[in-house]
Design an enzyme around this catalytic site. Structure first.
Site, mmCIF file in Angstrom:
data_model
loop_
_atom_site.group_PDB
_atom_site.id
_atom_site.type_symbol
_atom_site.label_atom_id
_atom_site.label_comp_id
_atom_site.label_asym_id
_atom_site.label_seq_id
_atom_site.Cartn_x
_atom_site.Cartn_y
_atom_site.Cartn_z
ATOM 1 N N ASP A 28 63.009 1.271 46.245
ATOM 2 C CA ASP A 28 64.072 1.167 47.241
ATOM 3 C C ASP A 28 65.098 0.102 46.868
ATOM 4 O O ASP A 28 66.290 0.251 47.139
ATOM 5 C CB ASP A 28 63.470 0.843 48.609
ATOM 6 C CG ASP A 28 62.733 2.033 49.214
ATOM 7 O OD1 ASP A 28 62.991 3.169 48.775
ATOM 8 O OD2 ASP A 28 61.913 1.819 50.113
ATOM 9 N N GLY A 29 64.646 -0.974 46.224
ATOM 10 C CA GLY A 29 65.574 -2.020 45.802
ATOM 11 C C GLY A 29 66.607 -1.507 44.818
ATOM 12 O O GLY A 29 67.781 -1.888 44.872
ATOM 13 N N ASP A 87 64.300 -19.652 62.615
ATOM 14 C CA ASP A 87 64.240 -19.708 61.157
ATOM 15 C C ASP A 87 65.369 -18.913 60.521
ATOM 16 O O ASP A 87 65.624 -19.045 59.320
ATOM 17 C CB ASP A 87 62.903 -19.164 60.658
ATOM 18 C CG ASP A 87 61.781 -20.176 60.790
ATOM 19 O OD1 ASP A 87 62.039 -21.273 61.300
ATOM 20 O OD2 ASP A 87 60.647 -19.863 60.378
#
Length: 296
Positions: free
Chosen positions: A72-73, A176
């Site tokens: 997918d990257g 965060d």
């Protein structure tokens, strides 16, 4: 359906399995008398390929279809480069999950043949565009098919910021970080942070806080045409980062503004006719299968 004659191939570097699959794909396409063009970076590790090569940027101008071999990257990177050309993209999975690259290597010839014969589905997936501004001047821009993420970078300290949607103040948060995701990205980082799964046909954006310092901090799903503005607190003691699909990064300063909105151009993602989104989720995410028959 479109008939594809000029086929571009993009592959993930550093994998012998990817190279083996590209060799198979190349032979299959040439046997069908199609014009095959390799991305120049993958061509360098395929000596003697004998094919035309092109930069990724130019592939969109010379190809009718681009096939991405990887995970997918790999497809995320290709999507950002090719979306502006309105060129269809097909994925062959040589990664892990494979939400976007949904053709298995063992079914390469069968499924690619179906696509080339005009039997396929087309999904239009929208991307996000992000801009970081400092004193009203743009200092960084990027696109994302999955998500735009504000995070503390190498620091372990929390970030304080304000969120505006279409010019209206929503809230301030101490967390965060913050994930702004498309429906495509709802099964990626946003899911890990507790966000909802959104069907890729939805015209919506999800805003997911990362470990907010409040019990009321929850994901918000907004209209896909919304403009989001995130203002980093001027009192922040660190320099957070903005990441697009986890691949493009920009460093922010206290007081910077990040604007996120839908990109006008969309990715045209090709699937075989038997593609089923819920089956993909069930398989990749380990959902329960059908209940067995009962002897009542």
């Amino acid at each position: 359906m479109e008939q594809f004659r000029n086929i571009g191939i993009i592959g993930r570097l550093g994998s012998s399995q990817v190279l083996d699959t590209i060799r198979r794909l190349k032979k299959f396409l040439l046997d069908r008398h199609l014009h095959v063009i390799l991305e120049d970076t993958i061509a360098e590790v395929l000596p003697g390929h004998g094919l035309q090569t092109s930069t990724r940027k130019l592939l969109g101008e010379v190809c009718d279809l681009v096939i991405v071999v990887g995970g997918d990257g790999s497809l995320l990177g290709a999507a950002r480069a090719l979306a502006r050309h309105n060129i269809p993209v097909l994925g062959i999975n040589r990664g892990n999950l494979g939400f976007l690259t949904d053709i298995r290597p063992d079914e390469l010839e069968e499924k690619v043949a179906q696509v080339l014969d005009g039997h396929y589905l087309v999904e239009n997936r929208f991307l996000l565009q992000a801009e970081v501004r400092r004193h009203h001047e743009a200092i960084g821009q990027g696109d994302a098919l999955n998500d735009v993420v504000l995070h503390p970078g190498k620091s372990t300290r929390m970030i304080e910021f304000e969120i505006y949607i279409d010019g209206q103040f929503v809230c301030s948060q101490k967390a965060d970080g913050l994930i702004v995701a498309t429906p495509t990205g709802s099964t990626a980082y946003a899911l890990s942070a507790g966000g909802p799964i959104m069907h890729p046909k939805l015209d919506a954006i999800v805003i997911v806080p990362m470990y907010p310092h409040t019990l009321s901090g929850r994901p918000i799903v907004v209209d896909g045409n919304s403009e989001l503005k995130i203002v980093v607190s001027k009192d922040l003691q660190i320099y957070p980062q903005v990441s697009c699909d986890g691949q493009n990064h920009f460093t922010c300063a206290p007081g910077d503004t990040i604007t996120v909105s839908k990109k006008p151009q969309k990715l045209r993602l090709i699937h075989p006719l038997d593609h089923n989104y819920y089956e993909v989720c069930r398989t990749k995410l380990g959902w329960g299968s059908r209940l067995g028959s009962r002897d009542d």
